[in-house]
Write an enzyme that holds these catalytic residues in place. Structure first.
Site, short mmCIF file in Angstrom:
data_model
loop_
_atom_site.label_atom_id
_atom_site.label_comp_id
_atom_site.label_asym_id
_atom_site.label_seq_id
_atom_site.Cartn_x
_atom_site.Cartn_y
_atom_site.Cartn_z
N ASP A 81 -14.86 18.23 -17.60
CA ASP A 81 -15.70 19.25 -18.23
C ASP A 81 -16.15 20.25 -17.17
O ASP A 81 -15.39 21.14 -16.81
CB ASP A 81 -16.87 18.51 -18.90
CG ASP A 81 -17.76 19.38 -19.74
OD1 ASP A 81 -17.29 20.39 -20.28
OD2 ASP A 81 -18.96 19.06 -19.88
N ARG A 119 -18.58 5.48 -28.92
CA ARG A 119 -17.46 5.14 -28.04
C ARG A 119 -16.41 4.31 -28.80
O ARG A 119 -15.24 4.33 -28.46
CB ARG A 119 -17.92 4.32 -26.83
CG ARG A 119 -18.85 5.08 -25.88
CD ARG A 119 -19.00 4.30 -24.58
NE ARG A 119 -20.14 4.72 -23.79
CZ ARG A 119 -20.13 5.72 -22.91
NH1 ARG A 119 -19.05 6.44 -22.75
NH2 ARG A 119 -21.21 6.02 -22.22
N GLU A 168 -10.14 9.49 -16.00
CA GLU A 168 -11.37 9.96 -16.64
C GLU A 168 -11.13 10.22 -18.12
O GLU A 168 -10.00 10.44 -18.55
CB GLU A 168 -11.79 11.29 -15.99
CG GLU A 168 -13.05 11.26 -15.17
CD GLU A 168 -14.33 11.09 -15.96
OE1 GLU A 168 -14.38 10.31 -16.94
OE2 GLU A 168 -15.32 11.72 -15.58
N ASP A 169 -12.20 10.22 -18.89
CA ASP A 169 -12.08 10.56 -20.30
C ASP A 169 -11.94 12.07 -20.48
O ASP A 169 -11.08 12.55 -21.18
CB ASP A 169 -13.26 10.01 -21.12
CG ASP A 169 -14.63 10.37 -20.55
OD1 ASP A 169 -14.71 11.05 -19.50
OD2 ASP A 169 -15.64 9.98 -21.16
N PHE A 213 -18.52 19.70 -28.49
CA PHE A 213 -18.89 18.37 -28.03
C PHE A 213 -18.15 17.33 -28.87
O PHE A 213 -18.27 17.30 -30.09
CB PHE A 213 -20.40 18.14 -28.09
CG PHE A 213 -20.80 16.95 -27.26
CD1 PHE A 213 -20.85 17.05 -25.88
CD2 PHE A 213 -21.06 15.73 -27.86
CE1 PHE A 213 -21.17 15.94 -25.10
CE2 PHE A 213 -21.38 14.62 -27.08
CZ PHE A 213 -21.44 14.73 -25.70
P1 IMP Z 1 -18.20 16.81 -15.74
O1 IMP Z 1 -18.78 16.25 -14.49
O2 IMP Z 1 -19.05 17.90 -16.30
O3 IMP Z 1 -16.75 17.22 -15.62
O4 IMP Z 1 -18.38 15.72 -16.82
C1 IMP Z 1 -17.51 14.74 -17.07
C2 IMP Z 1 -18.21 13.72 -17.93
O5 IMP Z 1 -19.06 14.33 -18.89
C3 IMP Z 1 -17.21 12.96 -18.74
O6 IMP Z 1 -16.79 11.83 -18.05
C4 IMP Z 1 -17.98 12.62 -19.99
O7 IMP Z 1 -18.65 11.40 -19.81
C5 IMP Z 1 -19.00 13.70 -20.13
N1 IMP Z 1 -18.61 14.69 -21.16
C6 IMP Z 1 -18.22 15.97 -20.96
N2 IMP Z 1 -17.93 16.58 -22.11
C7 IMP Z 1 -18.11 15.66 -23.08
C8 IMP Z 1 -17.94 15.69 -24.50
O8 IMP Z 1 -17.55 16.68 -25.14
N3 IMP Z 1 -18.22 14.54 -25.14
C9 IMP Z 1 -18.64 13.40 -24.51
N4 IMP Z 1 -18.80 13.33 -23.17
C10 IMP Z 1 -18.54 14.46 -22.48
MG MG Z 2 -17.56 9.90 -18.50
#
Ligand code: IMP
Ligand code: MG
Length: 181
Positions: free
Chosen positions: A104, A166, A100-101, A153
């Protein structure tokens, strides 16, 4: 106008990202020696990281991608995860490493962990380039973490804001006025 005009601060330079990929690739190569490593990238955010990471993995591996969506155009998760594109092969006998990137809220990776575990791979672990623990809503930790980030962010190196940025080659903090407009 250039993309970098909307970046308030560079968090990780290209050189720092390269060093992170080298460290993780080395560790993964060691841990998965003799295993059936199957690297699964979560599109689209993991694209750039995954491309760099796998070139630092020195053992044989297969790769595939899946795609999930939980974000509209905003900067926080809607909490609803959908599998938009699935993997194309069965997972029996495979040692999965989900890439994953950013981790969060944790909603995306816990959904994937549950969905993919149900297909009975030999093992499953998580690798995230970035970890933003301050925003966690689900109890989940990654096995491999590139770096921990504060609650800001960020964009670039695969991460987007409203599908843009991206292709920025480094990771930066987006100026709040860019998304507060
Ligand atoms: P989660 O389900 O909230 O853990 O979200 C994960 C996804 O949210 C990541 O794969 C990102 O695509 C997106 N995301 C969360 N934080 C950021 C950020 O700071 N910048 C860009 N994308 C984010
Ligand atoms: Mg993502």
């Amino acid at each position: 106008m250039s993309m970098s005009d909307n970046i308030a601060e560079v968090l990780y330079s290209e050189a720092e990202l390269e060093a992170i990929c080298a460290r993780l690739g080395k560790q993964i190569s060691k841990d998965y020696e003799g295993k059936n490593l199957f690297v699964v990238g979560v599109l689209k955010g993991s694209l750039v990281f995954m491309a760099d990471l796998i070139r630092h993995i020195t053992i044989p591996c297969e790769i595939d991608f899946l795609s999930v969506s939980s974000y509209g155009g905003g900067t926080s998760t809607s909490g609803e995860v959908q599998l938009i594109k699935d993997l194309t092969c069965p997972l029996q006998d495979k040692d999965l490493l989900v890439v994953e990137d950013i981790l969060d809220s944790g909603v995306t990776l816990s959904f994937l962990l549950e969905t993919l575990s149900a297909r009975h791979p030999s093992s499953i672990r998580l690798c995230t380039l970035l970890d933003k623990p301050a925003r966690r809503r689900v109890d989940i930790t990654a096995d491999y973490i590139g770096a921990e980030v504060e609650d800001k962010f960020i964009v670039g190196y695969g991460l987007d804001y409203a599908q843009k940025y991206r292709n920025l080659p480094y990771i930066g903090v987006l100026k709040p006025e860019t998304y507060e407009k």
